[in-house]
Design an enzyme around this catalytic site. Sequence first.
Site, PDB file in Angstrom:
ATOM      1  N   LYS A 193       0.848  -1.183   0.000  1.00  0.00           N
ATOM      2  CA  LYS A 193       0.000   0.000   0.000  1.00  0.00           C
ATOM      3  C   LYS A 193       0.883   1.233   0.000  1.00  0.00           C
ATOM      4  O   LYS A 193       1.653   1.458   0.932  1.00  0.00           O
ATOM      5  CB  LYS A 193      -0.893  -0.012   1.239  1.00  0.00           C
TER       6      LYS A 193
ATOM      7  N   LYS B 142      -2.183  -1.481  -3.927  1.00  0.00           N
ATOM      8  CA  LYS B 142      -3.061  -0.318  -3.878  1.00  0.00           C
ATOM      9  C   LYS B 142      -2.247   0.954  -3.910  1.00  0.00           C
ATOM     10  O   LYS B 142      -1.267   1.032  -3.184  1.00  0.00           O
ATOM     11  CB  LYS B 142      -3.862  -0.403  -2.568  1.00  0.00           C
TER      12      LYS B 142
END
Length: 324
Positions: free
Chosen positions: A195, A248
Site C-alpha cells: 500500500k 493499492k
Amino acid sequence: MFFPEYRPRRLRRNETLRSLVRETELSLNHLVYPLFVVEGQHVKEEVSSMPGVFRFSVDLLKEEIKEIKDLGLPAVILFGIPAKKDEIGSEAYAKKGVVQKAISAIKKVAPELLVITDVCLCEYTSHGHCGIIKNGEVDNDLTLEQLARVAVSHARAGADMVAPSDMMDGRVARIREALDEAGFSHIPIMSYAVKYCSSFYGPFREAAESAPQFGDRRSYQMDPANVREALREAALDVEEGADILMVKPAMPYLDVIARLREEFNHPIAAYQVSGEYAMIKAAGKMGWLDEERAMMESLLSIRRAGADIILTYFAKEVAKKIAK
Ligand code: PBG
C-alpha cells in the site's frame, strides 16, 4: 514472420475474431464493491468528490445490498465511520460498532454475499492516524493489539474475510494468531500487502473522514518510488499467513501488480482507489473522455497486469453494463 506474410489486422476484422483471440476477460466474479457505513438513520449522502458513491446508515444499506445482490456482484468491502472517535479507535472493535451492525444487517438480506471488512484505525481515531500514537509517533507494536481486536470483532459479527490496511509491521501474523485463537481459523486474510502513500486516496478521506490531523502517513505507507520493497512486503505477508495479496492503488502501479504476479502464486487483488474513480468520473462529466469506455479499459488493464480480484467503486456500473 514479417509483413506482408504476417498481418496482425487479419485477427481484428470483426468482433467474433477479436473475442476469439481475446487474452483477458473482465467478469463480475472478480469484483468487490466498497461501501461506506455511517451511524444514524435514513442517511444516504453522496460523497461530493465521488459522484455515484454514497454513505449509508445501516437501515438504508439494506436497500443498497438488495440491489448489489440482484446485480450479481459477489462481494463487498465495508468501511465504517463511527459517531465518536477517540485516541485509540475503540469504536472499531465495539460490539455494536457501525461495521459490526452493518455485517449482521447484510447477512440477513443477502447471506451469500461475501462480506469483507477493512481492518484499520484511521476512521476511528481522533487524530486520523492508522495506529496508536506514542511520543508523537505511530507505535507499531501497540497498534498490533488493537488491530487484532478489530479483526476478531469483525469475524464475531459475521465477516467472511478481513483486510488489514494499516501497514503496521507484523500485523498479518498477529491477526492470524488472534483469529485462530478465537475460533476463526477458517476466515481468510486479504492483506493490503503493498500500500503506497498515495495522493489518490484524497476522495476516500472525505468519504471516511479519515484525513490525519497532523503529519502524513509516510512513516508507514510505502514510498511510490519503490518496487523491490513491494516484493519484500509481499514476501513478509505470505510468511505471516496472508491468503490474498493486495496492491493499492492500481493504475499508477500496474508494474507492481505484474511483478507480484510473476513472483507469487497467491491470489492478487488490486484496489482501484477513490482518486482513480474520481479522475475518470470528472473527465467523463466534462465530456473530455468516454466515461464508460475509460472505466472498462482501466479495469481490463488491471486484470491484464495480473490481478485476480479488483476492488472498485465502478463495480455496480460494470454489472449494469455487462447485464445489458
Ligand atoms: C484505510 C484505508 C484507506 C483506503 C482504504 N483503506 C485510506 C488511507 O490509507 O488513507 C483508501 C481507499 C480509496 O482511496 O479508495 N487506511
